[in-house]
Design a protein around this motif. Structure first.
Motif, PDB file in Angstrom:
ATOM      1  N   ASP A 259      -0.357  -0.442  -4.562  1.00 41.56           N
ATOM      2  CA  ASP A 259      -1.783  -0.157  -4.447  1.00 41.56           C
ATOM      3  C   ASP A 259      -1.954   1.174  -3.712  1.00 41.56           C
ATOM      4  O   ASP A 259      -1.670   1.267  -2.522  1.00 41.56           O
ATOM      5  CB  ASP A 259      -2.447  -1.300  -3.665  1.00 41.56           C
ATOM      6  N   ALA A 260      -2.383   2.203  -4.438  1.00 43.54           N
ATOM      7  CA  ALA A 260      -2.501   3.543  -3.865  1.00 43.54           C
ATOM      8  C   ALA A 260      -3.827   3.703  -3.139  1.00 43.54           C
ATOM      9  O   ALA A 260      -4.781   4.264  -3.663  1.00 43.54           O
ATOM     10  CB  ALA A 260      -2.338   4.600  -4.955  1.00 43.54           C
ATOM     11  N   HIS A 261      -3.863   3.170  -1.938  1.00 46.34           N
ATOM     12  CA  HIS A 261      -5.026   3.306  -1.056  1.00 46.34           C
ATOM     13  C   HIS A 261      -4.530   3.556   0.356  1.00 46.34           C
ATOM     14  O   HIS A 261      -3.520   2.976   0.777  1.00 46.34           O
ATOM     15  CB  HIS A 261      -5.890   2.044  -1.078  1.00 46.34           C
TER      16      HIS A 261
ATOM     17  N   PRO B  73      -0.738  -1.008 -18.954  1.00 44.22           N
ATOM     18  CA  PRO B  73      -0.805   0.374 -18.491  1.00 44.22           C
ATOM     19  C   PRO B  73      -0.856   0.435 -16.971  1.00 44.22           C
ATOM     20  O   PRO B  73      -1.264  -0.512 -16.310  1.00 44.22           O
ATOM     21  CB  PRO B  73      -2.119   0.875 -19.086  1.00 44.22           C
ATOM     22  N   VAL B  74      -0.461   1.588 -16.438  1.00 42.26           N
ATOM     23  CA  VAL B  74      -0.550   1.851 -15.007  1.00 42.26           C
ATOM     24  C   VAL B  74      -1.892   2.518 -14.750  1.00 42.26           C
ATOM     25  O   VAL B  74      -2.266   3.449 -15.444  1.00 42.26           O
ATOM     26  CB  VAL B  74       0.603   2.769 -14.546  1.00 42.26           C
ATOM     27  N   ASP B  75      -2.633   2.030 -13.775  1.00 46.32           N
ATOM     28  CA  ASP B  75      -3.902   2.658 -13.395  1.00 46.32           C
ATOM     29  C   ASP B  75      -3.622   3.879 -12.520  1.00 46.32           C
ATOM     30  O   ASP B  75      -2.499   4.090 -12.075  1.00 46.32           O
ATOM     31  CB  ASP B  75      -4.780   1.672 -12.612  1.00 46.32           C
ATOM     32  N   ASP B  76      -4.659   4.643 -12.250  1.00 47.44           N
ATOM     33  CA  ASP B  76      -4.524   5.802 -11.363  1.00 47.44           C
ATOM     34  C   ASP B  76      -4.129   5.400  -9.945  1.00 47.44           C
ATOM     35  O   ASP B  76      -3.519   6.189  -9.230  1.00 47.44           O
ATOM     36  CB  ASP B  76      -5.837   6.592 -11.291  1.00 47.44           C
ATOM     37  N   ASP B  77      -4.496   4.179  -9.547  1.00 46.03           N
ATOM     38  CA  ASP B  77      -4.263   3.762  -8.169  1.00 46.03           C
ATOM     39  C   ASP B  77      -3.585   2.406  -8.036  1.00 46.03           C
ATOM     40  O   ASP B  77      -3.548   1.826  -6.966  1.00 46.03           O
ATOM     41  CB  ASP B  77      -5.578   3.753  -7.388  1.00 46.03           C
ATOM     42  N   PHE B  78      -3.009   1.885  -9.125  1.00 45.35           N
ATOM     43  CA  PHE B  78      -2.412   0.550  -9.051  1.00 45.35           C
ATOM     44  C   PHE B  78      -1.345   0.391 -10.132  1.00 45.35           C
ATOM     45  O   PHE B  78      -1.526   0.811 -11.271  1.00 45.35           O
ATOM     46  CB  PHE B  78      -3.486  -0.524  -9.252  1.00 45.35           C
TER      47      PHE B  78
ATOM     48  N   ARG C 219       0.853  -1.189   0.000  1.00 45.39           N
ATOM     49  CA  ARG C 219       0.000   0.000   0.000  1.00 45.39           C
ATOM     50  C   ARG C 219       0.887   1.235   0.000  1.00 45.39           C
ATOM     51  O   ARG C 219       1.851   1.313   0.766  1.00 45.39           O
ATOM     52  CB  ARG C 219      -0.912   0.020   1.222  1.00 45.39           C
ATOM     53  N   VAL C 220       0.570   2.191  -0.854  1.00 46.23           N
ATOM     54  CA  VAL C 220       1.379   3.403  -0.993  1.00 46.23           C
ATOM     55  C   VAL C 220       0.476   4.632  -1.053  1.00 46.23           C
ATOM     56  O   VAL C 220      -0.722   4.524  -1.321  1.00 46.23           O
ATOM     57  CB  VAL C 220       2.270   3.339  -2.256  1.00 46.23           C
ATOM     58  N   THR C 221       1.071   5.775  -0.828  1.00 53.31           N
ATOM     59  CA  THR C 221       0.370   7.043  -0.971  1.00 53.31           C
ATOM     60  C   THR C 221       0.741   7.708  -2.290  1.00 53.31           C
ATOM     61  O   THR C 221      -0.110   8.113  -3.058  1.00 53.31           O
ATOM     62  CB  THR C 221       0.718   7.982   0.208  1.00 53.31           C
ATOM     63  N   ASP C 222       2.044   7.802  -2.559  1.00 52.50           N
ATOM     64  CA  ASP C 222       2.565   8.438  -3.772  1.00 52.50           C
ATOM     65  C   ASP C 222       2.923   7.355  -4.784  1.00 52.50           C
ATOM     66  O   ASP C 222       4.036   6.832  -4.782  1.00 52.50           O
ATOM     67  CB  ASP C 222       3.784   9.286  -3.410  1.00 52.50           C
TER      68      ASP C 222
END
Length: 128
Positions: free
Chosen positions: A53-55, A32-37, A10-13
């Motif tokens: 995982d940007a959550h 492709p890279v998703d907005d949050d993954f 889990r990440v923020t940036d």
């Protein structure tokens, strides 16, 4: 039979962590890279993927799970990772003869850098 396909962090940036972990592990991003993954995979050879995982996630210390990264030259890898933005985590209960160094990525996700000398597992064999 099960095999580990990916470890999720889990990440923020997301962009910053993609930069850190691709350089740290010599991994590449699966497009492709998703907005949050983002899924990172070894540039060459085999090994588990790392998913970012940007959550939002609460940081717990000590962490319930962490990565053990095996190194042929532990001292050089610890220095290289520090140059990339990681930092060494002091721990007063670390044995004097420990074969690991505790570190954390730029967001505080902890991992250990293990001296692969003497290890015979697949990760250590892959380094040789």
């Amino acid at each position: 039979m099960l095999v580990i396909g990916a470890v999720v962090i889990r990440v923020t940036d997301l962009e910053g962590q993609i930069g850190f972990w691709t350089r740290a592990l010599d991994y590449v991003v699966r497009e492709p890279v998703d907005d949050d993954f983002a899924l990172l995979r070894p540039r060459e050879g085999e090994g588990p993927a790392v998913s970012l995982d940007a959550h939002h996630s609460e940081r717990v210390l000590p962490p319930r799970i962490h990565l053990d990264l095996y190194a042929e030259d532990q001292r050089a890898e610890v220095a290289r990772l520090a140059e990339l933005g990681a930092r060494e985590v002091p721990w007063d209960r670390r044995p004097v003869d420990a074969d690991y160094v505790i570190m954390e990525d730029p967001e505080g996700n902890r991992f250990c850098v293990i001296d692969a000398e003497g290890w015979t597992g697949w990760a250590a064999r892959r380094l040789r």
